[in-house]
Design a protein around this motif. Structure first.
Motif, PDB file in Angstrom:
ATOM      1  N   ASN A 201       0.759  -1.316  -0.597  1.00  0.00           N
ATOM      2  CA  ASN A 201      -0.067   0.412   0.193  1.00  0.00           C
ATOM      3  C   ASN A 201       1.156   1.288  -0.105  1.00  0.00           C
ATOM      4  O   ASN A 201       1.694   1.365   0.489  1.00  0.00           O
ATOM      5  CB  ASN A 201      -1.141   0.215   1.294  1.00  0.00           C
ATOM      6  CG  ASN A 201      -1.682  -1.520   1.285  1.00  0.00           C
ATOM      7  OD1 ASN A 201      -1.834  -1.966   0.137  1.00  0.00           O
ATOM      8  ND2 ASN A 201      -2.115  -0.712   2.569  1.00  0.00           N
ATOM      9  N   ASN A 205       0.329   8.263  -3.194  1.00  0.00           N
ATOM     10  CA  ASN A 205       1.535   8.429  -3.768  1.00  0.00           C
ATOM     11  C   ASN A 205       0.455   8.070  -4.561  1.00  0.00           C
ATOM     12  O   ASN A 205      -0.509   8.421  -5.362  1.00  0.00           O
ATOM     13  CB  ASN A 205       1.820   7.359  -4.067  1.00  0.00           C
ATOM     14  CG  ASN A 205       3.730   7.456  -4.650  1.00  0.00           C
ATOM     15  OD1 ASN A 205       3.368   7.620  -5.193  1.00  0.00           O
ATOM     16  ND2 ASN A 205       4.664   7.510  -3.345  1.00  0.00           N
ATOM     17  N   THR A 208      -0.384   6.343  -8.094  1.00  0.00           N
ATOM     18  CA  THR A 208      -1.487   4.985  -8.100  1.00  0.00           C
ATOM     19  C   THR A 208      -2.453   6.007  -8.681  1.00  0.00           C
ATOM     20  O   THR A 208      -3.859   5.122  -8.872  1.00  0.00           O
ATOM     21  CB  THR A 208      -2.150   5.859  -6.185  1.00  0.00           C
ATOM     22  OG1 THR A 208      -2.336   7.026  -6.238  1.00  0.00           O
ATOM     23  CG2 THR A 208      -1.218   5.050  -5.635  1.00  0.00           C
ATOM     24  N   MET A 211      -2.623   3.554 -11.654  1.00  0.00           N
ATOM     25  CA  MET A 211      -3.780   2.137 -11.862  1.00  0.00           C
ATOM     26  C   MET A 211      -3.872   1.638 -13.005  1.00  0.00           C
ATOM     27  O   MET A 211      -4.837   2.490 -13.975  1.00  0.00           O
ATOM     28  CB  MET A 211      -4.917   2.565 -10.472  1.00  0.00           C
ATOM     29  CG  MET A 211      -6.017   2.966 -11.234  1.00  0.00           C
ATOM     30  SD  MET A 211      -7.423   3.489 -10.586  1.00  0.00           S
ATOM     31  CE  MET A 211      -8.129   1.562 -10.961  1.00  0.00           C
ATOM     32  N   ILE A 235       0.510  -1.772 -10.878  1.00  0.00           N
ATOM     33  CA  ILE A 235       0.673   0.054 -10.962  1.00  0.00           C
ATOM     34  C   ILE A 235      -1.045  -1.054  -9.878  1.00  0.00           C
ATOM     35  O   ILE A 235      -2.032  -0.650 -11.227  1.00  0.00           O
ATOM     36  CB  ILE A 235       0.775   1.512 -11.124  1.00  0.00           C
ATOM     37  CG1 ILE A 235       2.411   0.708 -11.231  1.00  0.00           C
ATOM     38  CG2 ILE A 235       0.064   1.986 -10.048  1.00  0.00           C
ATOM     39  CD1 ILE A 235       2.990   2.301 -11.758  1.00  0.00           C
ATOM     40  N   THR A 236      -1.441  -0.626  -9.013  1.00  0.00           N
ATOM     41  CA  THR A 236      -2.831  -0.544  -8.149  1.00  0.00           C
ATOM     42  C   THR A 236      -3.570   0.898  -7.954  1.00  0.00           C
ATOM     43  O   THR A 236      -2.545   1.531  -7.400  1.00  0.00           O
ATOM     44  CB  THR A 236      -3.207  -1.272  -7.406  1.00  0.00           C
ATOM     45  OG1 THR A 236      -2.497  -1.489  -5.992  1.00  0.00           O
ATOM     46  CG2 THR A 236      -2.551  -2.924  -7.673  1.00  0.00           C
ATOM     47  N   HIS A 237      -4.778   1.280  -7.475  1.00  0.00           N
ATOM     48  CA  HIS A 237      -5.267   2.069  -7.202  1.00  0.00           C
ATOM     49  C   HIS A 237      -4.576   2.138  -5.490  1.00  0.00           C
ATOM     50  O   HIS A 237      -5.211   3.991  -4.688  1.00  0.00           O
ATOM     51  CB  HIS A 237      -6.615   2.146  -7.404  1.00  0.00           C
ATOM     52  CG  HIS A 237      -7.036   1.088  -6.163  1.00  0.00           C
ATOM     53  ND1 HIS A 237      -7.627   1.184  -5.260  1.00  0.00           N
ATOM     54  CD2 HIS A 237      -7.545   0.038  -6.567  1.00  0.00           C
ATOM     55  CE1 HIS A 237      -8.139   0.233  -4.754  1.00  0.00           C
ATOM     56  NE2 HIS A 237      -8.549  -0.503  -5.881  1.00  0.00           N
ATOM     57  N   TRP A 238      -3.798   1.499  -5.121  1.00  0.00           N
ATOM     58  CA  TRP A 238      -3.448   1.145  -3.557  1.00  0.00           C
ATOM     59  C   TRP A 238      -2.437   1.460  -3.314  1.00  0.00           C
ATOM     60  O   TRP A 238      -1.425   1.430  -2.375  1.00  0.00           O
ATOM     61  CB  TRP A 238      -4.261   0.601  -3.067  1.00  0.00           C
ATOM     62  CG  TRP A 238      -3.679  -1.430  -2.878  1.00  0.00           C
ATOM     63  CD1 TRP A 238      -2.700  -2.287  -2.432  1.00  0.00           C
ATOM     64  CD2 TRP A 238      -4.902  -2.014  -3.998  1.00  0.00           C
ATOM     65  NE1 TRP A 238      -2.689  -3.017  -3.195  1.00  0.00           N
ATOM     66  CE2 TRP A 238      -4.057  -3.307  -4.112  1.00  0.00           C
ATOM     67  CE3 TRP A 238      -5.471  -1.698  -4.913  1.00  0.00           C
ATOM     68  CZ2 TRP A 238      -4.118  -4.407  -4.562  1.00  0.00           C
ATOM     69  CZ3 TRP A 238      -6.211  -3.226  -5.503  1.00  0.00           C
ATOM     70  CH2 TRP A 238      -5.642  -4.440  -5.444  1.00  0.00           C
ATOM     71  N   GLY A 239      -1.391   1.562  -4.721  1.00  0.00           N
ATOM     72  CA  GLY A 239      -0.364   1.182  -4.180  1.00  0.00           C
ATOM     73  C   GLY A 239       0.251   0.082  -5.950  1.00  0.00           C
ATOM     74  O   GLY A 239       0.261   0.253  -7.130  1.00  0.00           O
ATOM     75  N   MET A 240       1.418  -0.525  -4.767  1.00  0.00           N
ATOM     76  CA  MET A 240       1.729  -2.392  -6.117  1.00  0.00           C
ATOM     77  C   MET A 240       1.904  -2.873  -5.567  1.00  0.00           C
ATOM     78  O   MET A 240       0.879  -3.907  -4.844  1.00  0.00           O
ATOM     79  CB  MET A 240       3.089  -1.986  -6.396  1.00  0.00           C
ATOM     80  CG  MET A 240       3.815  -0.350  -6.914  1.00  0.00           C
ATOM     81  SD  MET A 240       5.284  -0.300  -7.091  1.00  0.00           S
ATOM     82  CE  MET A 240       5.090   1.586  -7.934  1.00  0.00           C
TER      83      MET A 240
END
Length: 414
Positions: A201, A205, A208, A211, A235-240
């Protein structure tokens, strides 16, 4: 269906997941006439099989070398060298093929049923359970396990009891050590559980905002440690997320837990180069691409959205020509391409494929029989042991192997 308040069996298996089912159906097949009872605390059996691999079930991994396969297990490799000598990947493939389920291999080595449907595996195991008369009890949580007159007495939620000379614990991984209390009471030692296979998470950042962007190959490492991996990164909407991150989480499970999931992830978007190599090669690109705008000319094959993000982070306008990139911004871009730092704060479970490291200490289990070295007639299968693999079918292979070995009931109490 009503069951007797007190009954006898030859083997009781606790846990209706992959390892428990494989143990129960093979024990019933190998020991005809024996009463095999499988207890599952929920209303669903094989639930992790159902969701794994995006609903396709990543049955195993196409590696025919034991020494290579065990390298995919952050914990338990030496133990598995012995157990894999008894039941290995080709045995898994053959077992399912004999029952009409053929597997296919994908480019990365993962193996799935030809049907691309996890229900194929579930149906196969349920058919085997029916064929060999395994008594599958749902909503039947084993609440206590005690040794009485040389046999095991299992008390089920609701008060019913089953007495059996042999028990196989295949209850999966526990999130907290206190869940193992019934096993420590028997003299077993627990390696403290810790989550494994999770995503990172990065709250707030700006990355994000990308994403959905994936990079086929990136190098990732944890600052201040030796933990490092390469592979696809998402890469996701919360992190990696992605295989590189998941593998890193597995190898770093205990360390990252100690850090309370607050650490710095360093990403090299160009894993074939380090910072010095990129710096040495840079003048050639600067010369060859001199008149072209940085925003429209990306020589590294990176996704366009990521490239524009890196330019912005380096303070370089998309309209800046390659030959006109100022030295300070150029140095910053080189650094970002090869060693970009991301503060991580927290983790997210990877889909429903929750895995824990920790569990029964392996020195207390015979890897050739899966029987406890502490108390007779007690067997283990699957994730309840301190064995866990990275993502890619490795945890299921351990489930099939340990379940099959435990089913032999070697040295069993009769």
């Amino acid at each position: 269906m009503e069951y007797a308040q007190s009954e006898k069996a030859d083997l009781v298996v606790t846990g209706g997941g992959a390892a428990g089912f494989f143990c129960a159906v093979n024990a019933a097949r190998l020991h005809p006439g024996k009463k095999i009872v499988l207890l599952e605390k929920t209303g669903k059996v094989l639930s992790k099989v159902k969701v794994s691999g995006g609903g396709r079930c990543n049955v195993t991994h196409a590696l025919d070398s034991v020494s290579e396969l065990v390298k995919r297990y952050p914990r338990g490799g030496n133990f598995l060298k012995k157990s894999f000598s008894r039941f290995f990947v080709p045995d898994t493939i053959a077992w399912y093929a004999e029952r009409g389920v053929t597997l296919k291999t994908e480019a990365d080595g993962r193996m799935f049923p030809d049907s691309d449907d996890s229900q194929t595996i579930i149906d196969c195991l349920l058919r085997e359970a029916d064929r060999h008369r395994v008594q599958v009890r749902r909503h039947a949580e084993a609440q206590s396990l005690e040794r009485v007159n040389g046999e095991w007495k299992i008390t089920i939620a609701g008060g019913a009891t089953i007495t059996a000379p042999n028990v196989c614990i295949a209850a999966g991984g526990y999130a907290s050590a206190d869940k193992f209390a019934y096993l420590t009471a028997l003299g077993h030692t627990i390696e403290p559980p810790a989550p494994s296979l999770f995503t990172f998470n990065m709250p707030g950042n700006p990355v994000t905002g990308l994403m959905g962007v994936s990079v086929p190959e990136a190098a990732v490492r944890i600052a201040g440690s030796k933990l490092a991996e390469k592979g696809p990164l998402l890469i996701t909407h919360w992190g990696m997320s992605g295989p590189a991150v998941l593998r890193l989480s597995a190898w770093g499970a205990r360390y990252l837990q100690e850090q309370q999931y607050k650490f710095t992830l360093i990403v090299n978007w160009l894993p074939e180069m380090n910072e010095n190599a990129l710096r040495d090669a840079w003048p050639q690109w600067r010369q060859e691409l001199g008149k072209q705008q940085t925003g429209t000319r990306n020589p590294f094959g990176l996704p366009s959205r990521l490239w524009l993000f890196l330019l912005a982070e380096a303070g370089i306008s998309e309209s800046t020509r390659w030959a006109e990139i100022p030295a300070k911004e150029q140095n910053r871009l080189i650094r970002l391409l090869t060693a970009m730092e991301f503060p991580v704060s927290g983790k997210t479970t990877f889909k429903e494929e929750f895995v824990t490291c920790g569990g029964i200490r392996l020195s207390e289990i015979d890897p050739l029989t899966m029987q406890s070295r502490v108390v007779p007639g007690l067997y283990f299968a699957g994730e309840v042991m301190d064995v866990d693999g990275i993502t890619g079918g490795f945890n299921f292979q351990h489930a099939w192997t340990s379940g099959w070995i435990a089913a032999q009931l070697e040295g069993a109490q009769t």
